[in-house]
Design an enzyme around this catalytic site. Structure first.
Site, PDB file in Angstrom:
ATOM      1  N   THR A 154     -95.217  51.866  17.584  1.00 50.12           N
ATOM      2  CA  THR A 154     -96.677  51.834  17.711  1.00 50.12           C
ATOM      3  C   THR A 154     -97.024  52.398  19.082  1.00 50.12           C
ATOM      4  O   THR A 154     -96.692  51.787  20.103  1.00 50.12           O
ATOM      5  CB  THR A 154     -97.199  50.387  17.620  1.00 50.12           C
ATOM      6  OG1 THR A 154     -96.804  49.837  16.373  1.00 50.12           O
ATOM      7  CG2 THR A 154     -98.719  50.347  17.726  1.00 50.12           C
ATOM      8  N   LYS A 191    -103.026  52.549  12.353  1.00 52.05           N
ATOM      9  CA  LYS A 191    -102.378  51.324  12.858  1.00 52.05           C
ATOM     10  C   LYS A 191    -103.282  50.610  13.869  1.00 52.05           C
ATOM     11  O   LYS A 191    -103.479  49.393  13.786  1.00 52.05           O
ATOM     12  CB  LYS A 191    -101.037  51.703  13.504  1.00 52.05           C
ATOM     13  CG  LYS A 191    -100.351  50.623  14.292  1.00 52.05           C
ATOM     14  CD  LYS A 191     -99.670  49.605  13.422  1.00 52.05           C
ATOM     15  CE  LYS A 191     -99.118  48.453  14.255  1.00 52.05           C
ATOM     16  NZ  LYS A 191     -98.546  47.394  13.460  1.00 52.05           N
ATOM     17  N   LYS A 219    -101.130  44.702  23.467  1.00 54.89           N
ATOM     18  CA  LYS A 219    -100.756  46.127  23.531  1.00 54.89           C
ATOM     19  C   LYS A 219    -101.588  46.937  22.528  1.00 54.89           C
ATOM     20  O   LYS A 219    -102.156  47.973  22.866  1.00 54.89           O
ATOM     21  CB  LYS A 219     -99.258  46.268  23.212  1.00 54.89           C
ATOM     22  CG  LYS A 219     -98.802  47.714  23.067  1.00 54.89           C
ATOM     23  CD  LYS A 219     -97.398  47.827  22.478  1.00 54.89           C
ATOM     24  CE  LYS A 219     -97.161  49.254  21.991  1.00 54.89           C
ATOM     25  NZ  LYS A 219     -95.872  49.447  21.354  1.00 54.89           N
TER      26      LYS A 219
END
Ligand code: NAD
Length: 298
Positions: A92, A167, A242
């Protein structure tokens, strides 16, 4: 069956590489941590002594690394050794780094996709991950059968970087909705409404969402949720922070305004700064309760 180089054998990459072996592929792994290489070996992965050696004979290369800077640096290192291989990044990372990685592959005439995952360590172990992919049709078609050995749903979201875009948009919804569900339970507690009663109503009403029905932040209604296990992750708050930070960076770079995404990032930042980075992200309910009790951050 393919010869697959797998770089980054951590919490996610380790079990994903093991599933590729189970599906009959020849997997050559590399990680900076030698204990992880030993673990991979025990799962049938051949190990190499560098990333560029791992990719030398591979027809597919997969990276599963912490952040964009790691992906760009590793791809810069391995692309020259990847002779005709299909390049897949499952980490990611930010959309700009994903596009840089695609450009590195493109310059060497290699097909590439960004293919981040949803489903966590459980999904990695059980080969039930969802992959969201970005890249050319030809690259996606070549990658799909490989990804199917590690996941159950593979979605082609668009061109280079589209997988990462999907995502971070998804995880921004998740971060915001977990805070919303936590706030609702904290309010219910003050109103004398039981957890089970709120769950029974909201899980079949318009408040229904994954954070409630699959990952309920109070113990009881969903026995498998981390709330039943003292908020052990699961999906750590540091990783949620994050992803919320990636969402804010992306929003700033394209001029999108996401006030709740920004607020969710601030809330998780405070939670992490209080030493809760390793706590499951559903533990944010403790922070919400503490705000009401004027006890400061927990
Ligand atoms: P992790 O830290 O357990 O694994 C990353 C691995 O990369 C480490 O073992 C590290 O040693 C290795 N590494 C770093 N630099 C390297 C290099 N130059 N060469 C070789 N290896 C290198 O992290 P993870 O939990 O496996 O997550 C990996 C990615 O997947 C992250 O981008 C994360 O955001 C994403 N992700 C994680 C989860 C989760 O629940 N853990 C869920 C979805 C997505």
């Amino acid at each position: 069956m393919a010869t697959i180089a797998f770089i980054g054998l951590g919490n996610m990459g380790g079990p994903m590489a093991a599933n590729l072996v189970k599906a009959g592929h020849d997997v050559i792994g590399f990680d900076l941590v030698s204990a992880l290489m030993d673990e991979a070996k025990a799962n049938g992965v051949r190990v190499a002594d560098s990333a560029s050696r791992a990719v030398k004979d591979a027809n597919v290369v997969i990276t599963m690394l912490p952040a964009g800077k790691h992906v760009v640096s590793v791809w810069t290192d391995i692309v020259p050794s990847a002779d005709g291989a299909l390049m897949i990044d499952c980490s990611t990372i930010d959309v700009d780094s994903a596009r840089q990685a695609h450009a590195l592959a493109g310059k060497a005439s290699l097909l590439s996709i960004d293919a981040p995952v949803s489903g966590g360590v459980g999904g990695a172990r059980g080969a039930t991950l969802t992959f969201m992919a970005g890249g050319e049709d030809k690259a996606f078609a070549a990658a799909k059968p490989i990804l199917e050995a590690m996941g159950k749903k593979i979605v082609h979201c668009g061109d280079a970087g589209a997988g990462q875009a999907a995502k971070i948009c998804n995880n921004m919804i998740l971060g915001i909705s977990m805070i919303a569900v936590g706030e609702a339970f904290a309010l219910a507690e003050k109103l004398g409404l039981s957890h089970q009663a709120l769950f029974d109503v909201a899980s079949t009403s318009s408040g229904q969402c994954w954070s409630l029905t699959s990952y309920c932040p109070v113990p009881g209604p969903v026995p498998t949720s981390p709330a039943n296990n003292d908020y052990k992750p699961g999906f750590a708050s540091a990783l949620m922070l994050k992803d919320l930070t990636l969402a804010q960076e992306a929003a700033n770079s394209v001029g999108a305004v996401t006030p709740l995404g920004q607020h969710a990032q601030e809330i998780y930042k405070t939670f992490e700064a209080a030493g809760n980075g390793g706590v499951d992200f559903s533990g944010i309910i403790r922070h919400i309760r503490a705000l009401a009790d004027n006890r400061g951050v927990r």
